[in-house]
Design a protein around this motif. Structure first.
Motif, PDB file in Angstrom:
ATOM      1  N   SER A 225     -80.961 -45.009 -37.652  1.00 29.77           N
ATOM      2  CA  SER A 225     -80.503 -43.642 -37.382  1.00 29.77           C
ATOM      3  C   SER A 225     -81.196 -43.019 -36.177  1.00 29.77           C
ATOM      4  CB  SER A 225     -80.754 -42.752 -38.599  1.00 29.77           C
ATOM      5  OG  SER A 225     -82.132 -42.449 -38.724  1.00 29.77           O
ATOM      6  N   THR A 229     -80.424 -39.167 -40.228  1.00 22.10           N
ATOM      7  CA  THR A 229     -79.011 -39.493 -40.405  1.00 22.10           C
ATOM      8  C   THR A 229     -78.151 -38.253 -40.170  1.00 22.10           C
ATOM      9  OG1 THR A 229     -79.018 -39.078 -42.786  1.00 22.10           O
ATOM     10  CG2 THR A 229     -79.607 -41.306 -42.050  1.00 22.10           C
ATOM     11  N   SER A 356     -79.535 -45.728 -43.322  1.00 21.25           N
ATOM     12  CA  SER A 356     -80.090 -46.432 -42.174  1.00 21.25           C
ATOM     13  C   SER A 356     -80.799 -47.670 -42.708  1.00 21.25           C
ATOM     14  CB  SER A 356     -81.091 -45.535 -41.433  1.00 21.25           C
ATOM     15  OG  SER A 356     -81.908 -46.307 -40.568  1.00 21.25           O
ATOM     16  N   TYR A 377     -80.563 -41.330 -49.067  1.00 24.04           N
ATOM     17  CA  TYR A 377     -79.474 -41.366 -48.092  1.00 24.04           C
ATOM     18  C   TYR A 377     -78.130 -40.887 -48.649  1.00 24.04           C
ATOM     19  CZ  TYR A 377     -82.616 -43.977 -45.061  1.00 24.04           C
ATOM     20  OH  TYR A 377     -83.670 -44.349 -44.264  1.00 24.04           O
TER      21      TYR A 377
END
Length: 387
Positions: A225, A229, A356, A377
């Protein structure tokens, strides 16, 4: 294919609602497109096998171990080793007395678990691998993440890849299969990619998927990333509550640089913007600060848009279009005009949505479990065991 996909959705919903019990033998079978648009498909059968036409389970031909098959088409019919078959679809699978679970075939010197299916599509041949989900993933996970990485990162990748495959089943319905075998879906090269570490990660997470409010999520992932992100709406244009910008353990990672001729940049952005701006005089883009948004940058700092000013006018180009036009690794970059050259310096690799992979590695090395990595995430999600 639509009926098959609806049936899978119903089955998945049923298994999501079931209590956590002993492992079920059932798992979804996927149709993976290996090749399409061919005049001939050549397959080797190390274990032998049998051929069936269409949906019929009655074999029309038995093969001994080591048999070589050449499949062509003529007048809308398939020819198997020169002999015409009735219909436009043939399946090569385990023969009588053989275990389908351990069956495989060889194509282009690669071995593939499961059965081979050949269909006629637009007058040409398409080769499809019919394979159980876990066997498919055994050939995917090592291609998507190095098997030498931390086991918790591998388990996170296994679960993300499984969720992605099942959520996107039927993505290539128009081609006659579920998923392709390249990076458009997930990289898949069959048995030669399999590793002990990746297979162990799959076994440890067997049947587990990510859900949001009971539904499979879009478990997107990317290489790096760069430090944070992205929110889904800043890439896709649509808001997904579980794809929120997440900070990484490390920032300004995977640095890269590109240099372009200013005249070429002016030509490219003029064409993209539908207006000739002439000689490039200025690029208006704020300086990158990871985690700091601006009018022209997203919450993570990625480029939302940049203004290119020339002698004849100006155009505004989105960060995603710039990445595509210039072949950039990501939209997390600075861009400046110097001495008739455009210098681009950036970080990360990929679209920035979801997990990522290098970020997952960093978290695993900081003693985070695969579930902690995934929840970092894919926010507000849950892990459910389907089978």
């Amino acid at each position: 294919m639509k009926a098959m996909k609806l049936m899978l959705v119903c089955l998945l919903a049923l298994f999501i609602m079931l209590p956590q019990a002993a492992e079920a033998a059932w798992q979804p079978q996927l149709a993976i497109g290996l090749e399409k648009g061919h005049e001939a498909i050549n397959i080797r059968l190390p274990q032998g096998g049998q051929a069936c036409l269409g949906t019929s389970s009655k074999p029309v031909k038995e093969f001994s171990a080591g048999s070589q098959l050449s499949i062509t088409c003529r007048g809308g019919h398939l020819l198997l080793n020169g002999k015409q078959m009735k219909g436009s679809e043939i399946i090569i699978k385990a023969g009588a007395g053989q275990e389908q679970q351990n069956y495989y075939f060889t194509f282009n010197q690669n071995d593939y678990r499961g059965s081979a299916k050949v269909i006629i599509k637009n007058g040409k041949l398409t080769l499809i691998n019919l394979i159980d989900t876990e066997d498919y993933l055994a050939g995917v996970v090592p291609e998507e993440m190095p098997s030498s990485w931390h086991k918790e990162a591998l388990k996170a990748q296994a679960l993300a890849a499984r969720t992605y495959a099942l959520q996107n089943r039927g993505r290539h319905e128009a081609d006659g299969f579920d998923l392709c075998s390249n990076t458009h879906c997930q990289q898949y090269l069959g048995m030669k990619s399999e590793t002990q570490a990746a297979t162990k990660a799959l076994e440890d997470t067997r049947g587990e998927v990510l859900v949001y409010q009971g539904q499979l999520i879009e478990a997107l992932f990317h290489t790096d990333s760069g430090g944070m992100t992205e929110n889904s709406e800043d890439v896709w244009g649509s808001h997904l509550p579980y794809l929120r910008a997440a900070e990484e353990a490390e920032k300004y990672t995977k640095a890269w640089k590109n240099t372009f001729n200013a005249e070429r940049i002016a030509s490219l952005v003029s064409k993209q913007g539908g207006k000739d701006i002439g000689e490039l005089k200025e690029i208006r883009l704020s300086t990158l600060k990871i985690g700091k948004s601006a009018k022209d940058r997203s919450a993570s700092g990625r480029v939302k848009q940049a203004v290119f000013v020339g002698r004849k006018g100006q155009v505004t180009i989105s960060g995603n279009d710039l990445r595509s036009l210039l072949g950039l690794r990501s939209t997390m970059f600075n861009m400046v005009l110097k001495h008739k050259q455009v210098l681009v310096e950036g970080y990360g690799w990929g679209h920035g949505l979801g997990m990522s992979q290098r970020g997952a590695k960093a978290l695993a090395e900081r003693n985070k479990t695969y579930s902690e990595i995934l929840f970092h995430y894919y926010q507000n999600t849950a892990i459910k065991k389907l089978y």
